[in-house]
Design a protein around this motif. Structure first.
Motif, PDB file in Angstrom:
ATOM      1  N   GLN A 233      -1.772  27.392 -51.912  1.00 16.32           N
ATOM      2  CA  GLN A 233      -1.190  26.452 -50.946  1.00 16.32           C
ATOM      3  C   GLN A 233      -0.327  27.255 -49.963  1.00 16.32           C
ATOM      4  O   GLN A 233       0.887  27.364 -50.111  1.00 16.32           O
ATOM      5  N   THR A 234      -0.986  27.806 -48.953  1.00 14.39           N
ATOM      6  CA  THR A 234      -0.318  28.762 -48.070  1.00 14.39           C
ATOM      7  C   THR A 234       0.854  28.161 -47.305  1.00 14.39           C
ATOM      8  O   THR A 234       1.874  28.831 -47.096  1.00 14.39           O
ATOM      9  N   LYS A 235       0.744  26.919 -46.896  1.00 19.72           N
ATOM     10  CA  LYS A 235       1.840  26.281 -46.161  1.00 19.72           C
ATOM     11  C   LYS A 235       3.075  26.155 -47.053  1.00 19.72           C
ATOM     12  O   LYS A 235       4.203  26.388 -46.599  1.00 19.72           O
ATOM     13  N   ARG A 236       2.863  25.787 -48.309  1.00 24.85           N
ATOM     14  CA  ARG A 236       3.986  25.670 -49.240  1.00 24.85           C
ATOM     15  C   ARG A 236       4.606  27.038 -49.518  1.00 24.85           C
ATOM     16  O   ARG A 236       5.828  27.157 -49.636  1.00 24.85           O
ATOM     17  N   VAL A 237       3.762  28.043 -49.611  1.00 26.56           N
ATOM     18  CA  VAL A 237       4.264  29.390 -49.863  1.00 26.56           C
ATOM     19  C   VAL A 237       5.139  29.863 -48.709  1.00 26.56           C
ATOM     20  O   VAL A 237       6.237  30.397 -48.910  1.00 26.56           O
ATOM     21  N   ILE A 238       4.658  29.664 -47.489  1.00 31.72           N
ATOM     22  CA  ILE A 238       5.431  30.081 -46.312  1.00 31.72           C
ATOM     23  C   ILE A 238       6.732  29.297 -46.222  1.00 31.72           C
ATOM     24  O   ILE A 238       7.801  29.862 -45.963  1.00 31.72           O
ATOM     25  N   LEU A 239       6.662  27.984 -46.464  1.00 30.65           N
ATOM     26  CA  LEU A 239       7.876  27.162 -46.426  1.00 30.65           C
ATOM     27  C   LEU A 239       8.863  27.620 -47.492  1.00 30.65           C
ATOM     28  O   LEU A 239      10.082  27.672 -47.249  1.00 30.65           O
ATOM     29  N   SER A 240       8.354  27.968 -48.666  1.00 32.44           N
ATOM     30  CA  SER A 240       9.245  28.421 -49.744  1.00 32.44           C
ATOM     31  C   SER A 240       9.950  29.715 -49.369  1.00 32.44           C
ATOM     32  O   SER A 240      11.092  29.950 -49.775  1.00 32.44           O
ATOM     33  N   ALA A 241       9.274  30.576 -48.583  1.00 30.08           N
ATOM     34  CA  ALA A 241       9.908  31.819 -48.136  1.00 30.08           C
ATOM     35  C   ALA A 241      11.118  31.521 -47.268  1.00 30.08           C
ATOM     36  O   ALA A 241      12.171  32.167 -47.396  1.00 30.08           O
ATOM     37  N   TYR A 242      11.011  30.525 -46.399  1.00 34.96           N
ATOM     38  CA  TYR A 242      12.142  30.144 -45.551  1.00 34.96           C
ATOM     39  C   TYR A 242      13.262  29.515 -46.372  1.00 34.96           C
ATOM     40  O   TYR A 242      14.447  29.737 -46.095  1.00 34.96           O
ATOM     41  N   ILE A 243      12.897  28.729 -47.398  1.00 35.75           N
ATOM     42  CA  ILE A 243      13.916  28.095 -48.224  1.00 35.75           C
ATOM     43  C   ILE A 243      14.717  29.138 -49.009  1.00 35.75           C
ATOM     44  O   ILE A 243      15.955  29.113 -49.036  1.00 35.75           O
ATOM     45  N   VAL A 244      14.009  30.082 -49.640  1.00 35.20           N
ATOM     46  CA  VAL A 244      14.698  31.130 -50.382  1.00 35.20           C
ATOM     47  C   VAL A 244      15.505  32.013 -49.435  1.00 35.20           C
ATOM     48  O   VAL A 244      16.607  32.473 -49.767  1.00 35.20           O
ATOM     49  N   ALA A 245      14.967  32.227 -48.231  1.00 27.47           N
ATOM     50  CA  ALA A 245      15.717  32.984 -47.223  1.00 27.47           C
ATOM     51  C   ALA A 245      17.036  32.290 -46.901  1.00 27.47           C
ATOM     52  O   ALA A 245      18.062  32.947 -46.663  1.00 27.47           O
ATOM     53  N   GLY A 246      17.021  30.948 -46.897  1.00 35.08           N
ATOM     54  CA  GLY A 246      18.253  30.201 -46.652  1.00 35.08           C
ATOM     55  C   GLY A 246      19.307  30.475 -47.708  1.00 35.08           C
ATOM     56  O   GLY A 246      20.507  30.569 -47.397  1.00 35.08           O
ATOM     57  N   VAL A 247      18.878  30.650 -48.956  1.00 34.91           N
ATOM     58  CA  VAL A 247      19.818  30.990 -50.026  1.00 34.91           C
ATOM     59  C   VAL A 247      20.424  32.370 -49.775  1.00 34.91           C
ATOM     60  O   VAL A 247      21.634  32.581 -49.919  1.00 34.91           O
ATOM     61  N   ALA A 248      19.572  33.331 -49.376  1.00 32.37           N
ATOM     62  CA  ALA A 248      20.058  34.679 -49.076  1.00 32.37           C
ATOM     63  C   ALA A 248      21.037  34.661 -47.906  1.00 32.37           C
ATOM     64  O   ALA A 248      22.039  35.391 -47.897  1.00 32.37           O
ATOM     65  N   ILE A 249      20.763  33.816 -46.919  1.00 33.61           N
ATOM     66  CA  ILE A 249      21.664  33.695 -45.766  1.00 33.61           C
ATOM     67  C   ILE A 249      23.015  33.142 -46.205  1.00 33.61           C
ATOM     68  O   ILE A 249      24.071  33.582 -45.721  1.00 33.61           O
ATOM     69  N   ALA A 250      23.005  32.182 -47.110  1.00 31.49           N
ATOM     70  CA  ALA A 250      24.259  31.616 -47.615  1.00 31.49           C
ATOM     71  C   ALA A 250      25.071  32.670 -48.364  1.00 31.49           C
ATOM     72  O   ALA A 250      26.305  32.715 -48.258  1.00 31.49           O
ATOM     73  N   VAL A 251      24.390  33.521 -49.123  1.00 27.69           N
ATOM     74  CA  VAL A 251      25.079  34.624 -49.801  1.00 27.69           C
ATOM     75  C   VAL A 251      25.725  35.545 -48.769  1.00 27.69           C
ATOM     76  O   VAL A 251      26.885  35.958 -48.920  1.00 27.69           O
ATOM     77  N   ALA A 252      24.969  35.862 -47.710  1.00 25.99           N
ATOM     78  CA  ALA A 252      25.519  36.704 -46.640  1.00 25.99           C
ATOM     79  C   ALA A 252      26.727  36.042 -45.984  1.00 25.99           C
ATOM     80  O   ALA A 252      27.704  36.709 -45.633  1.00 25.99           O
ATOM     81  N   ALA A 253      26.679  34.710 -45.839  1.00 25.90           N
ATOM     82  CA  ALA A 253      27.806  33.978 -45.252  1.00 25.90           C
ATOM     83  C   ALA A 253      29.049  34.093 -46.123  1.00 25.90           C
ATOM     84  O   ALA A 253      30.168  34.278 -45.607  1.00 25.90           O
TER      85      ALA A 253
END
Length: 343
Positions: A233-253
């Motif tokens: 499910q490529t769309k879900r995989v790509i979307l999940s990459a952005y979601i996990v990236a959001g967690v990493a961004i929050a850590v950076a914040a």
């Protein structure tokens, strides 16, 4: 065609060309298998050169400073790596980070919320903002570059409006400032922010290497059509990459708050490009499907080493920008060569 050469006869020009070709193939295969190898070599050479240019460079206090400086960009590079592995790019990670950090700080300072609750709200904001990017890319099928270029402006404007031009300082002892706490090991010091960044790398690297999600992420970035035909499910995989990236961004914040002592709407001005630079220098392909998270960490270290080393050596700050530009071009050129050469 293979030529038979008598034993003991001198090698012909064609034989030498064949040997050279074989060596080139071996180097290509090695770099393809180990994308973090070339940035590691660059880092070692940079450390050696700058140790000669300045006798202060290798001192524990200076190396500690380099680590503290890279903790923010290094954390952002985790999220940026995930997105670039899917053949995307995110120009808004720095803007999301500043918005999230400012919201955390303001909720504590102005609204009296506990630091832990403010952190969770800031995490939700970062994940939501990054998810919006992912939905625009996967559902509306807009190019990631255009999407994140637009949201860069939107999130920056929202941050400035929310901050109303104010820098928010948190009281000493605040939970949100814990990432700035320092631990000493002799003359060497490390902050909680650095430790948090390293923990983030370990967790995400494990997920990429040992889970089906990680394998699907690499496959989708390498060839989205083939992956879709294989049942991913490529769309879900790509979307999940952005979601996990959001967690990493929050850590950076959170790390950013510990570094600046609160929320500053003008902080992290170059974080967007620095995170991309770290990932590209670290060997992750802009075309997706190839790269290692440890390479991004090495890339972030390289950027900070060049900035710090050139400054200590007394060079004009513009040389730092010049060196970084050359490193990016060289890194992309090496990636193109690895993809072009046939094994």
């Amino acid at each position: 065609m293979t030529l038979n050469v008598d034993e003991g006869a001198p090698a012909s020009a064609e034989d030498l060309a064949g040997d050279s070709h074989t060596l080139g193939q071996r180097v290509h295969e090695l770099l393809h298998r180990q994308p973090a190898l070339s940035p590691a070599i660059v880092l070692v050479l940079a450390l050696i050169v700058f140790s000669f240019l300045s006798n202060r460079f290798m001192r524990p206090a200076n190396l500690s400073l380099v680590l503290q400086q890279l903790s923010i960009v290094g954390s952002l590079a985790v999220g940026q790596t995930l997105i670039i592995l899917t053949a995307g790019i995110d120009l808004s990670v720095g803007a999301i980070m500043v918005l999230s950090s400012l919201m955390m700080a303001k909720l504590v300072s102005h609204n009296g919320l506990p630091g832990g609750l403010a952190l969770l709200i800031g995490l939700a904001v970062a994940v939501l903002a990054s998810t919006i990017n992912g939905l625009l890319v996967t559902r509306i099928k807009l190019p990631p570059f255009i999407v994140t270029l637009g949201t860069l402006g939107i999130f920056t404007a929202v941050t400035l409006l929310y901050a109303q031009g104010q820098t928010i300082q948190l009281a000493p002892g605040s939970f949100l400032l814990k990432t700035g706490d320092i631990h000493s090991i002799g003359s060497f010091t490390v902050t909680n922010g650095v430790l948090l960044m390293l923990a983030l790398y370990i967790v995400v690297a494990f997920a990429l290497r040992y889970t089906a999600w990680g394998r699907h992420l690499y496959a989708t970035g390498d060839d989205v059509e083939a992956s879709s035909l294989a049942g991913i499910q490529t769309k879900r995989v790509i979307l999940s990459a952005y979601i996990v990236a959001g967690v990493a961004i929050a850590v950076a914040a959170w790390v950013l708050i510990g570094r600046v002592g609160g929320g500053d709407p003008n902080s992290g001005a170059n974080a967007n490009l620095e995170s991309i630079t770290a990932v590209v220098i670290g060997g992750t392909s802009l075309f997706g499907g190839r790269g290692l998270l440890v390479g991004s960490l090495i890339g972030a270290v390289i950027v900070q080493v060049f900035d710090n080393g050139l400054a200590l050596a007394g060079y004009d700050p513009q040389y730092q920008v010049l060196a970084t530009g050359f490193l990016v071009i060289i890194a992309v050129s090496v990636d193109q060569w690895i993809r072009r050469v046939k094994a």
